[in-house]
Design an enzyme around this catalytic site. Structure first.
Site, PDB file in Angstrom:
ATOM      1  N   GLY A  36      11.249   2.914   1.474  1.00  0.00           N
ATOM      2  CA  GLY A  36      10.281   3.900   1.940  1.00  0.00           C
ATOM      3  C   GLY A  36       9.163   3.203   2.682  1.00  0.00           C
ATOM      4  CG  LEU A  37       7.163   5.350   5.824  1.00  0.00           C
ATOM      5  CD1 LEU A  37       6.355   6.575   6.214  1.00  0.00           C
ATOM      6  CD2 LEU A  37       7.400   4.455   7.032  1.00  0.00           C
ATOM      7  CB  SER A  38       3.631   0.178   4.011  1.00  0.00           C
ATOM      8  OG  SER A  38       2.548  -0.442   3.368  1.00  0.00           O
ATOM      9  N   GLY A  39       3.032   2.106   1.279  1.00  0.00           N
ATOM     10  CA  GLY A  39       2.133   3.086   0.698  1.00  0.00           C
ATOM     11  C   GLY A  39       2.819   4.273   0.066  1.00  0.00           C
ATOM     12  CB  SER A  40       6.296   5.515   0.144  1.00  0.00           C
ATOM     13  OG  SER A  40       7.031   4.343  -0.165  1.00  0.00           O
ATOM     14  N   GLY A  41       4.746   4.161  -2.504  1.00  0.00           N
ATOM     15  CA  GLY A  41       4.775   4.002  -3.956  1.00  0.00           C
ATOM     16  C   GLY A  41       5.981   3.265  -4.483  1.00  0.00           C
ATOM     17  CE  LYS A  42       8.582   0.036  -0.026  1.00  0.00           C
ATOM     18  NZ  LYS A  42       7.337   0.597   0.530  1.00  0.00           N
ATOM     19  CB  SER A  43       5.427  -2.060  -5.508  1.00  0.00           C
ATOM     20  OG  SER A  43       5.933  -2.795  -4.416  1.00  0.00           O
ATOM     21  CB  SER A 110      14.975  -2.174   3.276  1.00  0.00           C
ATOM     22  OG  SER A 110      14.789  -1.126   2.353  1.00  0.00           O
TER      23      SER A 110
END
EC number: 2.7.1.25
Length: 201
Positions: A36-43, A110
């Site tokens: 997902g985009l940066s800031g989407s909450g992946k981490s 990615s």
């Protein structure tokens, strides 16, 4: 300079098999690929899922995009070729984690479908669970937890996904969570539920 000839390299089978590790751990081993985009909450989401599984006595580990670029991939930039190599390396590392009997969560933008599918091809069915962390660009940019969108808008960062570089959404991910509408707790519950339905945990 080291030789690049790999004809003389032979795979060495381990004395402990993956099947034995999985049996001892009491669960399958696989990759949870958060994209997902940066800031989407992946981490945040990958770590929350890992914590939940760990508390349920599962063997887990998180490979985070920024953390990996501090070490293994510190020599790579953000051009399309460098991004491709970044994901290729992570795919190979993830495959080793799966062989070790662990559930590995990867939190990487990615951005390219082809690269994600290349990682999927390294693994067997149900060993690669693609999780699209869906969140609009406007919300991600409003959050901007690392100040990266502001830098991208000002020209300090080039080739930034969503601004000056593309993000290709998954066509048929195994799981979709929307972090605009769902809380982290709701998203974790949904993801773990899918894993249980598949008989993986």
């Amino acid at each position: 300079m080291a030789s690049t000839d790999t004809n003389h390299i032979v795979w060495h089978d381990a004395s402990v098999s993956r099947t034995e590790r999985n049996r001892k751990n009491g669960h399958e081993s696989f990759v949870l690929w958060f994209t997902g985009l940066s800031g989407s909450g992946k981490s945040t989401l990958a770590n929350a899922v890992s914590r939940k599984l760990f508390e349920d006595n599962k063997q887990t580990y998180v490979l985070d995009g920024d953390n990996v670029r501090h070490g293994l991939n510190q020599d790579l930039g953000f051009s399309p070729d460098a991004r491709q190599e970044n994901i290729r390396r992570i795919g190979e590392v993830s495959k080793l984690f799966v062989d070790s009997g662990q559930i590995v969560s990867t939190a990487f933008i990615s951005p390219y479908k082809e690269d994600r599918e290349q990682v999927r091809s390294l693994l067997a069915d149900d060993e690669f669970i693609e999780i699209h962390v869906d969140c609009s660009l406007s919300i991600c940019e409003d959050r901007d937890p690392k100040g990266l969108y502001a830098k991208a808008r000002s020209g300090e960062i080039s080739s930034f996904t969503g601004i000056s570089a593309p993000y290709e959404e998954p066509d048929e991910p195994e799981v979709v969570v929307n972090t605009e509408d769902q809380s982290i707790e709701e998203a974790v519950h949904h993801i773990v539920g899918v894993l249980q339905q598949k008989g993986l945990v």
